[in-house]
Design a protein around this motif. Sequence first.
Motif, mmCIF file in Angstrom:
data_model
loop_
_atom_site.group_PDB
_atom_site.id
_atom_site.type_symbol
_atom_site.label_atom_id
_atom_site.label_comp_id
_atom_site.label_asym_id
_atom_site.label_seq_id
_atom_site.Cartn_x
_atom_site.Cartn_y
_atom_site.Cartn_z
ATOM 1 N N ASP A 87 32.459 -33.019 39.037
ATOM 2 C CA ASP A 87 31.263 -32.060 39.642
ATOM 3 C C ASP A 87 31.032 -30.861 38.995
ATOM 4 O OD1 ASP A 87 30.374 -34.328 41.615
ATOM 5 O OD2 ASP A 87 32.152 -33.577 42.873
ATOM 6 N N ALA A 88 31.721 -30.592 38.136
ATOM 7 C CA ALA A 88 31.759 -29.369 37.481
ATOM 8 C C ALA A 88 30.642 -29.093 36.361
ATOM 9 C CB ALA A 88 33.178 -28.976 36.623
ATOM 10 N N ASP A 89 30.276 -27.554 36.188
ATOM 11 C CA ASP A 89 29.221 -27.452 35.100
ATOM 12 C C ASP A 89 29.928 -28.222 33.687
ATOM 13 O OD1 ASP A 89 27.552 -25.927 37.072
ATOM 14 O OD2 ASP A 89 28.958 -24.238 36.622
ATOM 15 N N VAL A 90 28.891 -28.603 32.983
ATOM 16 C CA VAL A 90 29.222 -29.017 31.565
ATOM 17 C C VAL A 90 29.325 -28.007 30.513
ATOM 18 C CG1 VAL A 90 28.432 -30.666 29.921
ATOM 19 C CG2 VAL A 90 28.417 -31.571 32.137
ATOM 20 N N ARG A 91 30.558 -28.164 29.767
ATOM 21 C CA ARG A 91 30.724 -27.517 28.638
ATOM 22 C C ARG A 91 31.111 -28.299 27.451
ATOM 23 N NH1 ARG A 91 34.067 -22.284 28.339
ATOM 24 N NH2 ARG A 91 35.740 -23.696 28.945
ATOM 25 N N LEU A 92 30.439 -29.130 26.556
ATOM 26 C CA LEU A 92 31.203 -30.049 25.766
ATOM 27 C C LEU A 92 31.209 -29.102 24.415
ATOM 28 C CD1 LEU A 92 31.845 -32.862 25.137
ATOM 29 C CD2 LEU A 92 29.330 -32.861 24.079
ATOM 30 N N TRP A 93 32.676 -28.980 24.056
ATOM 31 C CA TRP A 93 32.817 -28.501 22.752
ATOM 32 C C TRP A 93 32.582 -29.460 21.580
ATOM 33 C CZ3 TRP A 93 33.552 -23.167 22.247
ATOM 34 C CH2 TRP A 93 34.088 -22.550 23.580
ATOM 35 N N VAL A 94 31.600 -28.938 20.919
ATOM 36 C CA VAL A 94 31.260 -30.159 19.699
ATOM 37 C C VAL A 94 32.282 -30.078 18.267
ATOM 38 C CG1 VAL A 94 29.677 -30.611 17.878
ATOM 39 C CG2 VAL A 94 28.786 -29.779 20.144
ATOM 40 N N ASP A 95 32.725 -31.324 18.139
ATOM 41 C CA ASP A 95 33.912 -31.431 17.180
ATOM 42 C C ASP A 95 32.930 -32.101 15.898
ATOM 43 O OD1 ASP A 95 34.217 -33.991 17.801
ATOM 44 O OD2 ASP A 95 35.549 -33.546 19.130
ATOM 45 N N ARG A 96 31.985 -32.756 16.028
ATOM 46 C CA ARG A 96 31.296 -33.250 15.013
ATOM 47 C C ARG A 96 29.744 -33.308 15.200
ATOM 48 N NH1 ARG A 96 32.367 -39.484 13.879
ATOM 49 N NH2 ARG A 96 31.329 -39.102 12.204
ATOM 50 N N SER A 97 28.968 -33.441 14.132
ATOM 51 C CA SER A 97 27.480 -33.491 14.529
ATOM 52 C C SER A 97 27.044 -34.221 13.149
ATOM 53 C CB SER A 97 26.955 -32.055 14.297
ATOM 54 O OG SER A 97 25.502 -32.317 14.201
ATOM 55 N N ARG B 60 20.479 -43.148 11.824
ATOM 56 C CA ARG B 60 18.824 -43.646 11.658
ATOM 57 C C ARG B 60 18.139 -44.318 12.714
ATOM 58 N NH1 ARG B 60 17.880 -47.036 6.412
ATOM 59 N NH2 ARG B 60 18.445 -44.862 5.429
ATOM 60 N N GLY B 61 16.975 -43.576 12.955
ATOM 61 C CA GLY B 61 16.638 -44.325 14.026
ATOM 62 C C GLY B 61 16.932 -43.661 15.520
ATOM 63 N N ALA B 62 17.872 -43.048 15.605
ATOM 64 C CA ALA B 62 18.295 -42.237 16.841
ATOM 65 C C ALA B 62 18.263 -40.738 16.646
ATOM 66 C CB ALA B 62 19.596 -42.668 17.014
ATOM 67 N N GLY B 63 18.456 -40.368 15.423
ATOM 68 C CA GLY B 63 18.343 -38.729 15.263
ATOM 69 C C GLY B 63 19.871 -38.126 15.397
ATOM 70 N N THR B 64 19.672 -37.040 15.903
ATOM 71 C CA THR B 64 21.133 -36.098 16.029
ATOM 72 C C THR B 64 22.012 -36.705 17.271
ATOM 73 O OG1 THR B 64 19.678 -34.014 15.272
ATOM 74 C CG2 THR B 64 21.844 -33.777 16.506
ATOM 75 N N VAL B 65 23.241 -36.855 16.663
ATOM 76 C CA VAL B 65 24.347 -37.103 17.475
ATOM 77 C C VAL B 65 25.434 -36.062 17.521
ATOM 78 C CG1 VAL B 65 26.122 -39.060 18.097
ATOM 79 C CG2 VAL B 65 23.774 -39.568 17.422
ATOM 80 N N VAL B 66 26.163 -35.556 18.544
ATOM 81 C CA VAL B 66 27.113 -34.891 18.510
ATOM 82 C C VAL B 66 28.337 -35.329 19.383
ATOM 83 C CG1 VAL B 66 25.762 -32.808 18.167
ATOM 84 C CG2 VAL B 66 26.520 -33.249 20.293
ATOM 85 N N THR B 67 29.616 -35.177 19.065
ATOM 86 C CA THR B 67 30.864 -35.712 19.627
ATOM 87 C C THR B 67 31.585 -34.661 19.996
ATOM 88 O OG1 THR B 67 32.085 -35.859 17.759
ATOM 89 C CG2 THR B 67 30.759 -37.713 18.159
ATOM 90 N N GLY B 68 32.458 -34.764 21.276
ATOM 91 C CA GLY B 68 33.464 -33.770 21.473
ATOM 92 C C GLY B 68 34.292 -34.682 22.604
#
Length: 560
Positions: A161-171, A175-183
């Motif tokens: 239930d905590a506030d989200v803070r996703l640290w991005v490690d890839r961006s 094709r057909g979806a657009g920007t994707v980030v992972t963490g």
Amino acid sequence: MFVIATAGHVDHGKSTLVERLTGMWPDRLAEEQRRGLTIDLGFAWADIDGREIAFVDVPGHERFVGNMLAGVGPVPAIMFVVAATEGWMPQSDEHAAALRALGVQHLLVVISKADLADPTSAIDQVRQQLPAATIVLGTEIDSVRRELVTLTDRLPAPDIDADVRLWVDRSFTVRGAGTVVTGTLAAGAIRVGDDLVHNGRRVTVRGVQSLGRDRSEVAAVARVAVNLRGVDHHSVTRGDTLCTPDAWRDTREIDVALRAAGKLQQQLVLHIGSASMPVHVRPLGDHGARLRLPRPLPLRIGDIGLLRDPGEHRIAAGVEVLDVAPPALRRRGDARARGAELATGRVSPPVCARGNDLRAMGFEPEGERVGEWVVDGRWWADQREQLVTAVARWSATHDIAAGMPTEELRRDLELPAIELVTALAEGTGLAVADGRIRTPGAALPDRVEKAVCTLEDWLTAEPFRAPDADELAELRLGPKELAAAVRAGRLVKIADGVVLGPRAYQRAAEVLAGVPQPFTVADAKRALDTTRRVAVPLLEALDARGVTRRRPDGTRLLTR
């Protein structure tokens, strides 16, 4: 789901071990596969005894320690690999120092290549360097799986239930979806359709994946891929964050407690989450420091990171964030006092802050509520006393003013918002109106009192014969003195420079009641025994109060 990162010296078999556990080779870059060397973060996953476990495989070469720390930073557990053929090596040492600085408590050590050399020496070295770690041989893969399950069973439950803070490690872009980030999502949950914040701008979650499958929602702890709408993938880089809107405070200066600290230079690299950046370090005593960041980060009290000297390939210190809005150090002794406070491992929350800001900083909003503000009770009581004193002091040197300007008072008391002045004044007997604060019914200064008494005598004899400019000048009643007498209820202002007694409107209505209706300005002037200078604004004031009504032909009727 559980997320575990690897650690250890280059070529000790981290990626091979991950493949044996998951059936997936984690290296994804063509250069990595060509050279047989992990350069960036790799990812793989498997179901082990009913537990979904995702692995973040990190590089072990000294040139890629920054990448290693980006993978380890947000992850709660580590699988440390030491080869029996080489034993404890330089990057084993730096990785272990990093884990100590980060305060990692959940650690499993796997001795790899035990089929190629006697593991006894490597085991002894690990016990010396990591005495609390569980050790297992990589040749016994079933034992490794069992220890991984035991390790996951010890991990604390995440706060979904905590506030989200996703640290991005890839961006990247699909094709057909657009920007994707992972963490690695350490707390909270991300859902399709959520609005998140990236670099102060809102973006929308278009889709969510975890472990290669589309999901409508992913809760911590988890490896997650987020498809974003509203942002180009080139504008999102490793070390960026996706955050719950209005829940985090970006900061460029933090006070930290130091642990496992070595020599601190002024310029070091801060690693926190997946972010890595050079920072200016100002030591505050032996156990604390102030860090100045080159760009803002959404940090909270309790966040853990480390300082590294990349030139010397050493971990300089572990850091725990204690304050994301530290006070200015202006006076002699401020730095010493702040260092002593940081040494306790805890700092006090601001004495006055908005509740949402306190939460974003990582403080529990405890204290007295004043609208949207949370204040320390003792500080608030002291500020109220200072307010009364400040108004009295100001009034003593501005005896005929309309009151002390509230903005000036706000600055004197160093209050963050003007509405706090009004709240502070409650219960003090002071009145706040028209941007000023004053004592109601304050007596007129003697010099003004005498002049007003003279004027009252004149108006008693001739109620509607307002004194002219020369007469007012003779009495030394200027605009400020007249305004003070009006505030005191001794006079009524009819127009600029035109004052009458306090019952002027009532007495005028009584006189006009005896005038044939309707009446003209000239009729009113004769009945009131006054001049046009007084009669016109007086009748307009009576119109505004509904006592008289002006007709289209310019005549008036008394309405009551």
